[in-house]
Design a protein around this motif. Structure first.
Motif, short mmCIF file in Angstrom:
data_model
loop_
_atom_site.label_atom_id
_atom_site.label_comp_id
_atom_site.label_asym_id
_atom_site.label_seq_id
_atom_site.Cartn_x
_atom_site.Cartn_y
_atom_site.Cartn_z
N ALA A 202 1.05 -0.96 0.10
CA ALA A 202 -0.03 0.28 -0.40
C ALA A 202 0.84 1.19 -0.10
CB ALA A 202 -1.10 -0.22 1.15
N SER B 288 -3.69 -2.77 -5.96
CA SER B 288 -4.32 -2.95 -5.29
C SER B 288 -5.03 -4.69 -5.28
CB SER B 288 -5.11 -2.25 -5.73
OG SER B 288 -6.24 -2.73 -4.49
N ASN C 238 -10.91 -10.18 2.71
CA ASN C 238 -11.82 -8.77 1.89
C ASN C 238 -12.15 -8.76 2.94
OD1 ASN C 238 -12.12 -9.33 -0.64
ND2 ASN C 238 -14.15 -10.15 -0.79
N GLN D 227 -7.92 -0.76 2.51
CA GLN D 227 -7.85 -0.80 0.49
C GLN D 227 -8.96 0.62 0.58
OE1 GLN D 227 -6.84 -1.99 -2.09
NE2 GLN D 227 -6.57 -4.33 -2.28
N GLN D 228 -9.85 0.82 2.05
CA GLN D 228 -10.27 1.56 1.72
C GLN D 228 -9.69 3.11 1.56
OE1 GLN D 228 -15.32 2.88 3.07
NE2 GLN D 228 -13.91 1.75 4.34
N THR E 292 -6.73 3.72 1.38
CA THR E 292 -5.43 3.55 1.22
C THR E 292 -6.05 4.74 0.01
OG1 THR E 292 -4.18 1.88 2.19
CG2 THR E 292 -3.84 3.14 -0.13
N MET F 279 -10.98 0.08 -5.09
CA MET F 279 -9.83 -0.40 -4.70
C MET F 279 -10.73 -1.34 -4.32
SD MET F 279 -7.09 0.69 -6.24
CE MET F 279 -8.36 0.88 -7.72
N ALA F 280 -11.61 -1.59 -2.82
CA ALA F 280 -12.46 -2.71 -3.00
C ALA F 280 -12.25 -4.40 -3.39
CB ALA F 280 -12.89 -2.35 -1.23
N SER G 109 -11.10 -4.93 -6.49
CA SER G 109 -9.56 -5.45 -7.29
C SER G 109 -8.99 -5.96 -6.01
CB SER G 109 -8.87 -3.52 -7.09
OG SER G 109 -9.70 -3.07 -8.12
N ASN G 110 -9.60 -5.74 -4.93
CA ASN G 110 -9.20 -6.89 -3.21
C ASN G 110 -10.26 -8.45 -3.69
OD1 ASN G 110 -7.28 -7.06 -0.61
ND2 ASN G 110 -9.11 -8.39 0.07
#
Length: 538
Positions: A419, A429, A447, A454-455, A457, A468-469, A471-472
């Motif tokens: 990150a 990501s 998740n 993710q959120q 960053t 981004m979330a 993409s995780n």
């Protein structure tokens, strides 16, 4: 006692990340290069993770011990429970000689191994993933292909590669519904965003699968079948995820893809197909019985996965046990979460609503319908347990290691390292999601582990948190083929013969496929972030 996670115990994130990675490197190295038996490799990885947690991250020893115990029990239930009963259904089919009949019927669609791989590893595996997940698709499709004459290593490899694109929507959408709960992001937006990433790979994976099976030339010879399978799955995956939600994406997409492939094979034949004489068993009296174990398994697992049935069964029996000395004893701290959060540790003993229970009941009912006596059924079940005893121990040790790394924060250290890449974060990501699944064996767990990271960053870098979330989760699916749990399940499902592969051989066969697909997902996410913003859900 409460303990706060420290994600940089050495004062240098690079050094801390290198130390945090040691248990995973040790585990994979022992499996892939030194050919150590899986349960010994898992034990070594667990010991390394515990030592680092206690002596480097300064996690209290009792917390590390309870985290390991929690993971070990979770490895037996529900994970091991699902694997055990899925294999029971397979063994029932084999011992009643129904598998031989089913083998000829599947071959009746096409005697071509490549087409059979598309049908079973990709399509049928996606259906099982959508209904159950948690190892069942790999166990069932691997066993099916072995019964059809695939070599054990080939079956294991194809089962793992095929079980990628559907994973983010597995178990009736649990990975994304969990992500929405953890992050507070809109579930429909997350579903739509994943549905604008994975369909590209759903189109690609059938080609990739066959190329991994027979090479480039062999794949080119059946490219129309690969295209029909992948495109039909991808279109339905996009439509369902964007306009309905995450719940039935895999099931609907798999059914459409299977139907499209069967219909296509009625009017098309591979250019390099040899003349084959296929025994016609479709008109044999009672031939339909060969499908009973799998019909019952599909129906039971699907029904058990619906929210209404799951809630009703949980109302009858569902024990939620707070893990002593671990529940609410570990603090997650910024920047992983916006505010300090207490890490929950609750073991859910949902025996009735477990997908493994549905598989067991499906096998029992199928056996009775096939004329197997209750005593014979118990004999088959007992033999299944005995055959899987070491594998169940291995799965338990693998999950114990995963839980120690999760509660100690070593997983998060590696995630934070990625990150910190700034403008390159969209590329990394999905790699974070890949890492999470490779370590925990679950897109849902990945998740949970990295969703808030993710959120947070994304907000710091002025990127879309939904993008981004999502993409995780999308990147995580590529890690599914190399997580220790899946590797062991694949080795178990294809075991029992002299040429059966060990876990290390299976891992080596799929490792670079997983890495390559994860890197491609990283490139796609980066392209969406900077050059294709119209693809991002607003």
């Amino acid at each position: 006692m409460t303990w706060s996670q420290n994600y940089d115990p050495l004062g240098n994130l690079i050094f801390s990340s290198l130390v945090a990675a040691l248990p995973v490197v040790l585990l994979l190295g022992l499996l892939a290069f030194w050919h150590v038996r899986a349960h010994f490799a898992a034990l070594a990885g667990l010991v390394a993770a515990a030592v680092i947690a206690v002596f480097v991250y300064h996690m209290p020893a009792q917390l590390a011990g309870m985290a390991a115990l929690n993971g070990a029990v979770f490895g037996l239930f529900p994970i091991g429970w699902i694997v055990l009963n899925a294999m029971f259904v397979y063994n029932l089919s084999v011992e009643t000689r129904q598998f031989e009949i089913m083998q000829k019927q599947i071959a009746g669609v096409s005697g071509d191994r490549r087409i059979q791989a598309l049908m079973i590893a990709f399509c049928f595996g996606a259906f099982i993933e959508g209904a159950a997940g948690f190892g069942a698709p790999v166990a069932i499709t691997g066993a099916l292909m072995i019964g059809l004459g695939f070599k054990p290593l080939e079956a294991a490899k194809l089962a793992l590669i095929g079980n990628t694109a559907p994973v983010a929507f597995g178990s009736l959408g649990i990975p994304l519904t969990t992500m929405a709960e953890i992050t507070g992001l809109d579930l429909m937006k997350l579903s739509a965003m994943v549905g604008r990433q994975l369909p590209i790979f759903s189109l690609l994976v059938p080609f990739w699968l066959v190329a991994a099976q027979v090479g480039w030339r062999g794949m080119v010879a059946i490219w129309p079948a690969c295209f029909v399978t992948g495109s039909s799955f991808a279109v339905m995956q996009f439509l369902m995820s964007n306009f309905h939600g995450p719940w039935l994406v895999d099931i609907a997409s798999a059914v459409v893809a299977m139907a499209a492939l069967v219909l296509f094979m009625k009017v098309w034949k591979p250019s390099d197909a040899a003349d084959e004489t296929i025994d016609d068993t479709t008109t044999t009296a009672g031939a339909w019985k060969a499908w009973l174990p799998w019909i019952f398994l599909t129906l039971f697992v699907f029904v058990w996965g619906t929210p209404q049935v799951k809630s009703a069964l949980n109302a009858l029996f569902n024990r939620e046990i707070a893990v002593p000395m671990l529940h609410l004893a570990v603090e997650k701290v910024p920047p992983v979460v916006p505010h300090v959060e207490m890490e929950k540790a609750v073991f859910k003993l949902n025996l009735l609503s477990s997908a493994g229970t549905s598989a067991m009941l499906a096998g029992m009912l199928a056996g009775l319908c096939l004329g197997v006596s209750p005593r014979e059924l118990l004999g088959i079940y007992g033999r299944t347990i005995w055959k899987l005893r070491v594998s169940l121990l291995t799965i338990s040790l693998m999950l114990a290691m995963g839980y120690v790394t999760r509660y100690s924060g070593t997983d998060t250290t590696m995630g934070l390292m990625m990150a910190s890449t700034g403008v390159l974060f969209p590329f990394f990501s999905p790699i974070i999601g890949w890492l999470g699944v490779a370590l925990t064996g679950s897109d849902t767990a990945s998740n949970v582990l990295f969703g808030n990271l993710q959120q947070v960053t994304a907000n710091q870098l002025n990127l879309s948190p939904v993008h981004m979330a999502a993409s995780n989760s999308s990147g995580g699916v590529m890690g599914k083929m190399i997580d220790a749990q899946s590797i062991v399940v694949a080795a178990v499902a294809t075991g029992g013969r002299e040429d059966s592969p060990d876990a290390g051989t299976v891992l080596r066969s799929v490792f670079w496929h997983s890495v390559a697909l994860a890197l491609l997902m990283g490139l796609l996410v980066m392209a969406q972030a900077y050059w294709l913003p119209w693809m991002i859900v607003k």
